[in-house]
Design an enzyme around this catalytic site. Structure first.
Site, mmCIF file in Angstrom:
data_model
loop_
_atom_site.group_PDB
_atom_site.id
_atom_site.type_symbol
_atom_site.label_atom_id
_atom_site.label_comp_id
_atom_site.label_asym_id
_atom_site.label_seq_id
_atom_site.Cartn_x
_atom_site.Cartn_y
_atom_site.Cartn_z
ATOM 1 N N GLU A 14 0.677 -1.700 -0.072
ATOM 2 C CA GLU A 14 0.338 -0.032 -0.247
ATOM 3 C C GLU A 14 0.316 1.302 -0.225
ATOM 4 O OE1 GLU A 14 -3.589 -0.307 2.419
ATOM 5 O OE2 GLU A 14 -2.627 -1.829 3.822
ATOM 6 N N SER A 23 -6.177 -2.016 1.889
ATOM 7 C CA SER A 23 -6.379 -2.311 -0.333
ATOM 8 C C SER A 23 -7.226 -3.103 -0.347
ATOM 9 C CB SER A 23 -5.024 -1.257 0.012
ATOM 10 O OG SER A 23 -5.537 0.293 -0.125
ATOM 11 N N TYR A 50 -9.524 2.594 -6.561
ATOM 12 C CA TYR A 50 -8.535 3.808 -6.210
ATOM 13 C C TYR A 50 -8.903 4.579 -7.992
ATOM 14 C CZ TYR A 50 -6.975 3.002 -1.753
ATOM 15 O OH TYR A 50 -6.801 2.802 -0.235
ATOM 16 N N ARG A 54 -12.134 3.004 10.917
ATOM 17 C CA ARG A 54 -13.162 3.328 9.889
ATOM 18 C C ARG A 54 -13.202 1.425 10.543
ATOM 19 N NH1 ARG A 54 -10.783 2.784 5.249
ATOM 20 N NH2 ARG A 54 -11.287 0.062 4.996
ATOM 21 N N ASP A 112 -15.771 -1.335 8.409
ATOM 22 C CA ASP A 112 -17.022 -1.896 7.517
ATOM 23 C C ASP A 112 -17.510 -3.067 7.050
ATOM 24 O OD1 ASP A 112 -14.372 -0.484 5.275
ATOM 25 O OD2 ASP A 112 -13.507 -1.708 5.746
ATOM 26 N N GLU A 168 -14.329 -5.411 9.392
ATOM 27 C CA GLU A 168 -12.991 -5.176 9.854
ATOM 28 C C GLU A 168 -12.860 -3.818 9.967
ATOM 29 O OE1 GLU A 168 -10.112 -6.095 6.899
ATOM 30 O OE2 GLU A 168 -10.481 -3.696 6.068
ATOM 31 N N ASN A 171 -10.316 -0.751 10.462
ATOM 32 C CA ASN A 171 -9.010 -0.188 9.877
ATOM 33 C C ASN A 171 -8.345 1.067 11.049
ATOM 34 O OD1 ASN A 171 -6.924 1.319 7.754
ATOM 35 N ND2 ASN A 171 -8.139 0.420 6.603
ATOM 36 N N GLY A 207 -7.901 5.982 4.932
ATOM 37 C CA GLY A 207 -6.886 5.772 3.532
ATOM 38 C C GLY A 207 -7.533 8.093 3.807
#
Length: 621
Positions: free
Chosen positions: A328, A453, A519, A561, A563, A577, A579, A583
Site C-alpha cells: 500500500e 486495500s 482507487y 474505520r 467496514d 474489519e 482499519n 486512507g
C-alpha cells in the site's frame, strides 16, 4: 432566544440564556450558540456564580467580547459571564485626590472623558481603545506608550472559585506588557479605582481628538483589533507584513491589506466560523516563525480552551510518516501528503518523512507529535507504534496493541465472536495445506490475514476457482482468511475520538469492493452515498452501536474505520474489519463522511492532532 435554562444536564434552571457570538463579540467568529449569564450588579454576580458553580458547570468570563473568538460547537457544560451595562457595572464616581471609581462595563473612552470633565487626564493615548474597562484591565491594554496599569490604584473582582467581591491593590496585580495574570480567566472584574493627574482641559481634549483621528485610519470592518502582541523591541504588524500575511483568507475572514496584524470580517459575510479565524491566526504565527524565528503571542482570547492553551506554547512541530514498504506504499504516499497539506492549512509546522524501513529517525525524536500515515505492513500492524511508545514519542492514532489486533483479521474476528458482534463464518488456511475448509458454503471470500486495500482478495464461487485464489492470496503472507460471502449493502462508519461520523454506503458494479473499485476505477465505477440511503434508521442504530462497541473493545483511539455488510430487508449485518489507519486521499472514506457533516479535512486533522497533544500534555504534567 430561549432563556433561563436548557433541557439537558446540569444547566436546567440555571440563570443563563442562549446567545450568539455574532451579536456579542467584535469579530463575530463562532457558528454555534453559547450560554450567557449577565448579572446586573456585583451582588447579583456573586449569587449567580454560586448558583452556576453548584450546578456543576464550567464558568468563563467574556466581558465586553471585543477581542473574543467564539466556538463552532455548543458546549453544554460551560456558561460565559458578562457584566450587563447599567447602574451596577457602569458606575462613574469622582473620588478625592484625582481618583475615579469606574465599573467594569464602562467603556474605556467614557472613563477618560469623565476624567476630563473634572480636569483629570494623562490617559489620552488609551481613548481610542474599543471595549470595556474590564477588558482593558484583563489584558493591560495600552497604546501610545501608556497602559491601563499606569492608572490603576486597585481593582475589584469576584473570584470564580470563591465568589465574594474583594479589592486587590495595584501592587499585588503583577501587571506586565499586555498581561494581567491575576485578572485573566479566574475572576470576574467588577470595577476599579483609577488615579489620574490634573490637566488643562483643552490640550487634553485635542490629544483625545488626535487619537480618535489616528484610530479612524484603522482597517474598516468587524475585527478583534490587533491579533498579536508586539514582540520586545519590534512590531508584530511589520513582521506579519514581511512574512506575506496581508490578504490571507479563510472562510469569512481576511488579513487586512491595510494592516497585517488585523483580521477583518469580509463585508456581507453572515456565517463566520471560529475555526476559520483560528486557522488564520495559526498560519500568520507559523509564517512569522518561519521567516523570522519569532514566536508571536495572540492578544485575542479564545472561547475554546484547547486553542487558548495551544497559543500559550510554541507551535507544535508535527512529523507525518508516509510511504512504508508494504503493498500500500503508493496510497500511503498520497494519504501522507494530503494530511501534511491539511495541517499546514491549519497553521501547523509540518515535515514529511518517507519511511522505507522500520527504525526510529532523528526527525521522529525531534518532533512534538508524529502522525503515522502508513497503510499496511509495519506502519499499521503496531510495530512502528511500539517503537514510538518505547521512545516516549507522542503519535496520532491507536497504540501498538490495538493496531496489531486490528491488522490481524483473525484476531479481530475472535474478539467479535467473544462479544457477540455479528461477523461471517470463517476458517484459516495455511500455505502448506491449501484445502477448501469443511463446513463453509460457497461463495467464499479469500483474503490475506494482515493486508489492506483488498490486496490478495478473491471471491470464490465454486471449487474450480479455489486454486487461482490460493495462488493470489499467498503472495501476501503465509496464512489466508476464508469467510462465507454475505450478500448485502456495503457500508463503512468512521469513528473520530469516540464519536461516529455519518455512515457511507458504497455501491460498485464488481462482486466486491476491490482495489480497482477503491482507487483506479478502470473496470468499476464506485458511488459513495452519505448518509447511507439504503439503511433504515433502526438498522443504522444497530450498526453504529456495534461499531462503537468494537472501537472500545479493540482499544482503538483517535480514528477508526469499521467496514460492514448489511441486509436492509432482514435487518441482519456482518462486520468485516476495523482499519486503524484509514486512507486520507481525495477518494478516502473517512474524509468523505466528515465533509458530509460539515467538517473539512483540515478541521478533521486538527481534531486528531489536538487529541494527541492533550495526551502529551497529560503525560508531561
Amino acid at each position: 432566544m430561549p432563556s433561563h435554562g436548557t433541557s439537558s444536564g446540569g444547566l436546567t434552571c440555571v440563570p443563563s440564556r442562549l446567545s450568539d457570538w455574532n451579536s456579542t463579540t467584535g469579530p463575530g467568529a463562532g457558528s454555534a450558540p453559547y450560554r450567557l449569564a449577565e448579572p446586573k450588579t456585583p451582588a447579583e454576580a456573586v449569587e449567580m456564580i454560586r448558583s452556576l458553580a453548584a450546578s456543576g458547570v464550567k464558568l468563563r468570563v467574556i466581558g465586553g467580547g471585543m477581542n473574543f473568538v467564539g466556538t463552532d460547537s455548543l458546549s453544554e457544560d460551560t456558561v460565559f459571564l458578562k457584566p450587563a451595562p447599567g447602574a451596577g457595572f457602569s458606575v462613574l464616581r469622582l473620588l478625592e485626590g484625582g481618583r475615579i471609581e469606574a465599573g467594569a462595563a464602562c467603556s474605556l473612552r467614557d472613563v477618560i472623558l469623565f476624567a476630563l470633565e473634572h480636569s483629570l487626564g494623562g490617559a489620552s493615548g488609551l481613548s481610542g481603545i474599543p471595549g470595556t474597562l474590564g477588558g482593558a484591565l484583563a489584558m493591560n491594554a495600552g497604546a501610545m506608550g501608556v497602559s491601563v496599569s499606569d492608572f490603576v490604584e486597585s481593582v475589584t473582582v469576584i473570584p470564580l472559585d470563591a465568589p465574594e467581591e474583594r479589592r486587590i491593590p495595584a501592587a499585588e496585580l503583577n501587571f506586565s506588557y499586555r498581561n494581567s495574570p491575576c485578572l485573566r480567566d479566574k475572576v470576574l472584574i467588577t470595577g476599579a479605582v483609577l488615579k489620574f493627574r490634573p490637566v488643562e482641559k483643552e490640550p487634553e481634549r485635542l490629544r483625545i481628538r488626535a487619537e480618535a483621528e489616528r484610530r479612524s485610519r484603522a482597517p474598516k470592518g468587524r475585527s478583534a483589533g490587533s491579533v498579536f502582541q508586539n514582540p520586545p523591541g519590534g512590531s508584530a504588524g511589520k513582521l506579519l507584513e514581511e512574512a506575506g500575511c496581508k490578504g490571507l483568507e479563510r472562510g469569512a475572514f481576511r488579513v487586512s491589506e491595510e494592516h497585517a496584524n488585523w483580521i477583518v470580517r469580509k463585508p456581507g459575510e453572515t456565517a463566520a466560523r471560529a475555526w476559520d479565524f483560528t486557522a488564520l491566526v495559526r498560519e500568520m504565527r507559523r509564517r512569522v516563525m518561519t521567516a523570522h524565528s519569532i514566536l508571536l503571542t495572540p492578544e485575542v482570547r479564545f472561547a475554546d480552551m484547547s486553542d487558548h492553551h495551544e497559543f500559550q506554547k510554541k507551535p507544535l512541530k508535527i512529523l507525518v510518516l508516509k510511504g512504508g514498504s508494504s503493498s500500500e506504499r503508493e496510497v500511503s504516499l498520497e494519504s501522507g501528503a494530503a494530511v501534511a497539506g491539511a495541517l499546514r492549512a491549519s497553521g501547523y509546522s509540518v515535515d514529511e518523512f518517507d519511511m522505507k524501513e522500520l527504525a526510529l529517525s532523528p526527525e521522529m525524536k525531534e518532533a512534538d507529535i508524529v502522525w503515522p500515515v502508513l497503510h499496511g505492513g509495519f506502519g499499521e500492524d503496531g510495530r512502528i507504534q511500539k517503537l514510538l511508545e518505547d521512545a516516549g514519542i507522542t503519535f496520532v492514532g491507536s497504540g501498538s496493541g490495538a493496531c496489531h489486533l486490528l491488522m490481524d483479521k483473525v484476531a479481530s474476528k475472535k474478539l467479535m465472536n467473544r462479544h457477540g458482534i455479528p461477523n461471517a463464518k470463517y476458517a484459516v488456511v495455511d500455505g502448506s495445506s491449501r484445502e477448501i475448509p469443511s463446513g463453509l458454503t460457497f461463495p467464499l471470500v479469500v483474503k490475506p490475514v494482515a493486508e489492506g486495500s483488498t490486496f490478495g482478495l478473491s471471491v470464490v464461487e465454486n471449487a474450480a476457482d479455489w486454486g487461482r485464489a490460493m495462488e493470489l492470496v499467498f503472495r501476501y503472507g503465509d496464512t489466508a482468511l476464508v469467510e462465507e460471502f454475505f450478500k448485502g449493502v456495503e457500508v463503512t462508519l468512521g469513528i473520530i475520538v469516540g464519536k461516529p461520523l455519518p455512515m457511507i454506503e458504497i455501491r460498485y458494479s464488481s462482486k466486491v469492493y476491490d482495489y480497482d473499485a477503491k482507487y483506479t476505477h478502470k473496470v468499476c465505477e464506485t458511488q459513495y452515498l452519505c448518509p447511507a440511503p439504503s439503511i433504515p434508521e433502526k438498522l443504522l442504530e444497530k450498526l453504529c452501536a456495534a461499531s462503537l462497541k468494537f472501537y472500545e473493545l479493540s482499544g482503538a483511539r483517535d480514528i477508526l474505520r469499521v467496514d460492514m455488510m448489511a441486509d436492509p430487508a432482514t435487518g441482519e449485518f456482518c462486520m468485516l474489519e476495523g482499519n486503524s489507519i484509514p486512507g486520507c486521499t481525495a477518494n478516502s472514506l473517512v474524509p468523505k463522511a466528515a465533509r458530509a457533516m460539515g467538517l473539512s479535512f483540515p478541521e478533521l486533522c486538527t481534531m486528531l492532532v489536538k487529541e494527541a497533544a492533550a495526551r502529551k500534555e497529560r503525560r508531561e504534567a
